[in-house]
Design a protein around this motif. Structure first.
Motif, PDB file in Angstrom:
ATOM      1  N   LEU A  34       0.833  -1.195   0.000  1.00  0.00           N
ATOM      2  CA  LEU A  34       0.000   0.000   0.000  1.00  0.00           C
ATOM      3  C   LEU A  34       0.874   1.253   0.000  1.00  0.00           C
ATOM      4  CD1 LEU A  34      -2.708   1.492   0.194  1.00  0.00           C
ATOM      5  CD2 LEU A  34      -2.610   1.160   2.685  1.00  0.00           C
ATOM      6  N   ALA A  35       1.878   1.273   0.860  1.00  0.00           N
ATOM      7  CA  ALA A  35       2.771   2.438   0.928  1.00  0.00           C
ATOM      8  C   ALA A  35       3.421   2.684  -0.428  1.00  0.00           C
ATOM      9  CB  ALA A  35       3.835   2.222   2.010  1.00  0.00           C
ATOM     10  N   ARG A  36       3.883   1.620  -1.070  1.00  0.00           N
ATOM     11  CA  ARG A  36       4.535   1.775  -2.381  1.00  0.00           C
ATOM     12  C   ARG A  36       3.543   2.262  -3.439  1.00  0.00           C
ATOM     13  NH1 ARG A  36       9.677   0.305  -2.050  1.00  0.00           N
ATOM     14  NH2 ARG A  36      10.310  -1.258  -0.554  1.00  0.00           N
ATOM     15  N   ASN A  37       2.295   1.794  -3.368  1.00  0.00           N
ATOM     16  CA  ASN A  37       1.279   2.260  -4.312  1.00  0.00           C
ATOM     17  C   ASN A  37       0.981   3.737  -4.093  1.00  0.00           C
ATOM     18  OD1 ASN A  37      -0.012   0.232  -6.240  1.00  0.00           O
ATOM     19  ND2 ASN A  37       0.171  -0.963  -4.375  1.00  0.00           N
TER      20      ASN A  37
ATOM     21  N   ASP B 189      10.305   6.100  -2.526  1.00  0.00           N
ATOM     22  CA  ASP B 189      10.509   4.751  -3.053  1.00  0.00           C
ATOM     23  C   ASP B 189      11.974   4.361  -3.148  1.00  0.00           C
ATOM     24  OD1 ASP B 189      11.090   6.435  -5.156  1.00  0.00           O
ATOM     25  OD2 ASP B 189      10.113   5.189  -6.670  1.00  0.00           O
ATOM     26  N   GLU B 190      12.866   5.326  -3.055  1.00  0.00           N
ATOM     27  CA  GLU B 190      14.299   5.039  -3.108  1.00  0.00           C
ATOM     28  C   GLU B 190      14.867   4.686  -1.741  1.00  0.00           C
ATOM     29  OE1 GLU B 190      15.934   8.557  -4.888  1.00  0.00           O
ATOM     30  OE2 GLU B 190      14.498   8.438  -6.541  1.00  0.00           O
TER      31      GLU B 190
ATOM     32  N   GLU C  36       6.774  -4.831  14.775  1.00  0.00           N
ATOM     33  CA  GLU C  36       6.387  -3.600  14.074  1.00  0.00           C
ATOM     34  C   GLU C  36       5.729  -2.619  15.041  1.00  0.00           C
ATOM     35  OE1 GLU C  36       7.137  -2.772  10.985  1.00  0.00           O
ATOM     36  OE2 GLU C  36       7.854  -4.692  10.245  1.00  0.00           O
ATOM     37  N   ALA C  37       4.915  -3.137  15.949  1.00  0.00           N
ATOM     38  CA  ALA C  37       4.272  -2.282  16.956  1.00  0.00           C
ATOM     39  C   ALA C  37       5.330  -1.634  17.849  1.00  0.00           C
ATOM     40  CB  ALA C  37       3.289  -3.102  17.793  1.00  0.00           C
ATOM     41  N   SER C  38       6.347  -2.391  18.206  1.00  0.00           N
ATOM     42  CA  SER C  38       7.429  -1.868  19.033  1.00  0.00           C
ATOM     43  C   SER C  38       8.159  -0.742  18.302  1.00  0.00           C
ATOM     44  CB  SER C  38       8.396  -2.992  19.396  1.00  0.00           C
ATOM     45  OG  SER C  38       9.433  -2.508  20.197  1.00  0.00           O
ATOM     46  N   LEU C  39       8.460  -0.954  17.034  1.00  0.00           N
ATOM     47  CA  LEU C  39       9.129   0.082  16.245  1.00  0.00           C
ATOM     48  C   LEU C  39       8.260   1.337  16.154  1.00  0.00           C
ATOM     49  CD1 LEU C  39      10.606  -2.029  13.312  1.00  0.00           C
ATOM     50  CD2 LEU C  39      11.901  -0.745  15.034  1.00  0.00           C
ATOM     51  N   ARG C  40       6.963   1.147  15.987  1.00  0.00           N
ATOM     52  CA  ARG C  40       6.054   2.295  15.866  1.00  0.00           C
ATOM     53  C   ARG C  40       6.023   3.098  17.165  1.00  0.00           C
ATOM     54  NH1 ARG C  40       4.508   6.402  13.601  1.00  0.00           N
ATOM     55  NH2 ARG C  40       2.301   6.797  13.266  1.00  0.00           N
TER      56      ARG C  40
ATOM     57  N   VAL D 215       9.968   3.656   3.392  1.00  0.00           N
ATOM     58  CA  VAL D 215       8.749   2.956   2.955  1.00  0.00           C
ATOM     59  C   VAL D 215       8.190   2.146   4.115  1.00  0.00           C
ATOM     60  CG1 VAL D 215       7.833   1.169   1.428  1.00  0.00           C
ATOM     61  CG2 VAL D 215       9.409   2.889   0.521  1.00  0.00           C
ATOM     62  N   ARG D 216       9.053   1.446   4.821  1.00  0.00           N
ATOM     63  CA  ARG D 216       8.612   0.639   5.968  1.00  0.00           C
ATOM     64  C   ARG D 216       8.020   1.526   7.073  1.00  0.00           C
ATOM     65  NH1 ARG D 216      10.313  -4.614   6.277  1.00  0.00           N
ATOM     66  NH2 ARG D 216      11.440  -5.334   4.458  1.00  0.00           N
ATOM     67  N   ARG D 217       8.654   2.662   7.325  1.00  0.00           N
ATOM     68  CA  ARG D 217       8.166   3.614   8.322  1.00  0.00           C
ATOM     69  C   ARG D 217       6.786   4.143   7.922  1.00  0.00           C
ATOM     70  NH1 ARG D 217      12.125   7.298   7.909  1.00  0.00           N
ATOM     71  NH2 ARG D 217      13.517   5.781   8.836  1.00  0.00           N
TER      72      ARG D 217
END
Length: 142
Positions: free
Chosen positions: A69-72, A88-89, A131-135, A94-96
Motif C-alpha cells: 500500500l505504501a509503495r502504491n 521509493d528510493e 512492528e508495533a514496538s518500532l512504531r 517505505v517501511r516507516r
C-alpha cells in the motif's frame, strides 16, 4: 512539495486514512488496495501478491500488504502531490510510512497509557509485535 520530516509524513498518512473514512483499527489494508479512490492507482489483486513467508506472526501478511500500500501511494499521482514520491528510493522510509498507515499516531494516542505496549498494539492493530514496538519507538512512547 517533498516530505522532509516525520511530522509531515505523519500528516500525509493521517490525510490518506481520512480519505477512506477510517476511524478505528484495524486498518482494512486489503480493501484499500482493492478499492483505490480515483486518481490513486489501479486496483491491486492481493491474491497475486508474493511475499517472503514469514511465520513469526500471524499478522505478517498485514505488514506485507501495508508495504505494498505504501509503495502504491508513493507511486501514485496523489502521493506525488503530497510529497512522498521520492520515498521509493529509501526502503526504511517505505517501511516507516507503512507503519504509519496501519498504526496511525492519532489512533495510538487515543489508547490509554497501559494499552500502549507492543503486545496490545499488535492485537489492536493486527500487526506483528516487532512492528508495533518500532512504531512506539518512532512516536517516542517506548
Amino acid at each position: 512539495m517533498r516530505v522532509v520530516d516525520m511530522q509531515q509524513l505523519e500528516a500525509v498518512a493521517r490525510e490518506f486514512i481520512s480519505l477512506f473514512n477510517i476511524s478505528a483499527p484495524p486498518i482494512p489494508v486489503e480493501k484499500i488496495l482493492q478499492s483505490p479512490l480515483p486518481g490513486m492507482w489501479d486496483e491491486v489483486d492481493v491474491s497475486q501478491m508474493t511475499a517472503r513467508l514469514d511465520l513469526s506472526s500471524p499478522y505478517s501478511p498485514q505488514m506485507s500488504m501495508a508495504r505494498l500500500l505504501a509503495r502504491n501511494i508513493i507511486g501514485s499521482p496523489w502521493g506525488g502531490q503530497h510529497g512522498v514520491g521520492d520515498l521509493d528510493e529509501d526502503d526504511q522510509a517505505v517501511r516507516r510510512f507503512a507503519r504509519m498507515l496501519v498504526m496511525p499516531a492519532d489512533m495510538i494516542l487515543q489508547l490509554n497509557q497501559t494499552s500502549r505496549t507492543p503486545q496490545l498494539l499488535s492485537l489492536h492493530f493486527e500487526v506483528p509485535e516487532a512492528e508495533a514496538s518500532l512504531r512506539l519507538q518512532e512516536l517516542g512512547k517506548q
